[in-house]
Scaffold this motif. Sequence first.
Motif, mmCIF file in Angstrom:
data_model
loop_
_atom_site.group_PDB
_atom_site.id
_atom_site.type_symbol
_atom_site.label_atom_id
_atom_site.label_comp_id
_atom_site.label_asym_id
_atom_site.label_seq_id
_atom_site.Cartn_x
_atom_site.Cartn_y
_atom_site.Cartn_z
ATOM 1 N N SER A 1 0.842 -1.203 0.000
ATOM 2 C CA SER A 1 0.000 0.000 0.000
ATOM 3 C C SER A 1 0.869 1.242 0.000
ATOM 4 C CB SER A 1 -0.909 -0.010 1.220
ATOM 5 O OG SER A 1 -1.801 -1.105 1.202
ATOM 6 N N TYR B 1 -5.722 6.377 6.191
ATOM 7 C CA TYR B 1 -5.462 5.830 4.857
ATOM 8 C C TYR B 1 -6.763 5.474 4.141
ATOM 9 C CZ TYR B 1 -3.053 3.176 1.208
ATOM 10 O OH TYR B 1 -2.566 2.724 0.004
ATOM 11 N N LYS C 1 -0.576 10.443 0.494
ATOM 12 C CA LYS C 1 -1.951 10.600 0.957
ATOM 13 C C LYS C 1 -2.019 10.760 2.466
ATOM 14 C CE LYS C 1 -3.542 10.192 -3.192
ATOM 15 N NZ LYS C 1 -4.056 11.400 -3.891
ATOM 16 N N LYS D 1 -7.719 7.295 0.727
ATOM 17 C CA LYS D 1 -7.608 6.552 -0.530
ATOM 18 C C LYS D 1 -8.854 5.760 -0.873
ATOM 19 C CE LYS D 1 -4.032 5.188 -2.316
ATOM 20 N NZ LYS D 1 -2.779 4.804 -2.954
ATOM 21 N N GLY E 1 1.628 5.537 -0.528
ATOM 22 C CA GLY E 1 1.029 6.822 -0.208
ATOM 23 C C GLY E 1 1.212 7.262 1.230
#
Length: 729
Positions: free
Chosen positions: A395, A568, A457, A572, A397
């Motif tokens: 994952s 997160y 992110k 996202k 970001g």
Amino acid sequence: MRFQPGSSFLKILSKLIPVLGLASFYGIVQAQTIKHDTLSKTSVQIAEPWKPDFDVRSDIVMVYGVDSTFENRVASWRKHGYNVQFMTGSAWGEYQDYFNGKFDGKTHLNEGQTDIDGNIIWHGKDVPYVVPTPSYINYLKQACKRAIDAGVSAVYLEEPEFWTQGGYSPAFKSAWQAYYKSPWIAQDKSPEATYLSSKLKYQIFYTALNEIFKYVKEYSAQKGLHIPCFVPTHSLLNYAAWGIVSPEASLASLKYMDGYIAQVWTGTSRVPVYFNGLMKERVFENAFLEYGTIWSMTAPTHRSVYFLTDPIEDGVRTWEDYKKNYEATFTAELLYPTVNKFEVMPWPNRIYLGKFKPNEQSAPEPINPQFATQMQIMVNSLQHMPVTSNLVSGSHGISVLIGNSIMFQRFPKHQGYDDPQLSNFYGMVMPLVKRGVPVQVTHMENLGFTETLKGTKVLIMSYANLKPNNAAVHLQLAKWVKNGGMLIYCGKDDDPFQQVSEWWNNGGMHFKTPSQHLFKQLGINPINGREEYTFGKGKVFVLRENPKQIVMQANGDEHFLKLVENAYNTGKGIPLAYKNSFVLNRGPYIVAAAMDESHNNDPLLLKGHFIDLFNTELPVVTSKTIPAGTQALLYNLDKISNKQPSVLAGASRVSDESITIDTYSFVTKSPDNTKNVLRIRLPRKPKEIKATNINQQNVAVENNWDAGSQTLLLKYENQSSGVKVKLTY
């Protein structure tokens, strides 16, 4: 680094002409020569003249230090086809002529960095760590001038290092007076004195490097040359852990600085860190984060970077230990897909001619022949390692904010404040890295560059272990959150450095802590018990816990991870995925690591058709099991689309390739007294194998044909002067 003492990626430039198939093509073109890419991808640093025993055939050799033998050493490497460059220390070196008065008639030992007891901090015998004064800067300028006059093509000033326990010498006191316009204050007197002392140490080397590089550019321009300037440096994490101050990320914005070498190796990455309440070495994970801190200094600034790793290290260990941790750091450096320049080793003479114990029960011995072969297979794979747009599995970001001031709070301790093993940093990253999340590092010094937070992110930060260098940091962060970023702030803001005299509490500012200024820009006033706030399109999460508490106690990361998952998923729209591995595909190469201490300790299983590059037999396998706590580098045979003959992997540098209708020939070079192994793709089993040295003498060759992969395994003794191989099929 602490110890002082060919051809590039091959490609077929001409295209096969599709005239009546392959046989007709070979009837038209009798011989095809494989030309060399001239990109300088690989380098070594060394203080010794060329010798066949450590002729590793990198593109570049950085000849270290200027002494009476310098020009001869440069000539010896250039004679053997190397792009010769120049490296020397910026904080230390074999500069006895400077210290003993031969350079300018004055002795300069009073410029050595000095501790609280008045002791000079020595790098080696008669080699102090230096406070760079104007005369010392002039000395290094003259060293660079001599190197340029000798024809080097680049200059490297390595390791601008000021020890945190230094700062008591006459030279430093004078620098304090000149910079702060006030009397010197001993750094042990207060947190503010410590902070100001470290800021000055940082500034001293920043100014020195800028001045020397400016001179290099101007002097080389007078000669019609463009000489790139690089800074080989340890990672910010290692310098902070070892108690060293250096300019680090700020150098990336210097006009005259072209790039870095990331000096990460087993010696830096083995520094023990906390996770799940246990402090121990975690070499792979630490190396991954160390490389990340230097990659993030260069990525948004578009400076060049070479990644270094060392098959051994300065500390005396066993060959067994070196091998294990070399594989770990080597794998970590390859997990950054946009980096394809490497310093393949420092001090090759130490590696090839040194003696170390095979294991703790043995007497010191020269390098194990199998380890030498494996090392050369790994090094030569770097010649072909491509940049890729692929990402490391996991994952993406999530980033952690860091800054140069992480070095400013390390020594001495004040009011009981301590940050054991940089746990206030590792508390924000290790719980995620261990679960297979490829966390990246963001330098606050680079927030002004538009690409710095591109792709981020969730940004995690704390002021428990560092402080913002200016108010612009908070304006930039607030803008990012307002546009949709997810910011997690961890910390109690209770360390004594919160109250140092800095921009947030003077010059019209009246904030008790820097985070108060940040929260004001974010339009929030954190209330006890409330963790989530909205600002524009983004959100702010406030965890009133110092990050060190997350890793210094068993299962201390549970609440932190839930907070990250929440941020997160909000940012996202997809859940944060956990695993215990990292995998990256780089062209035909598969880089993989399986981690222990994760949510499970399952081995990583890869299936396909591979050459195992960590195995000196270069076996062809259909599956690879990677146990937790280990790594692998594989050559993926399923990725081969070009059916032409080629050397896929080997323990030597390959050049002078030529293909005809029924032959494939090439030359290999690698250090004398080492064993070569090659895995070669051919259209069919060879009828004849011939190997000769530079004197046209036959070289004994072992061979084995693998029909399933259509590859030939060759073994023979390496020769620095070259072995020509001709295969007829």
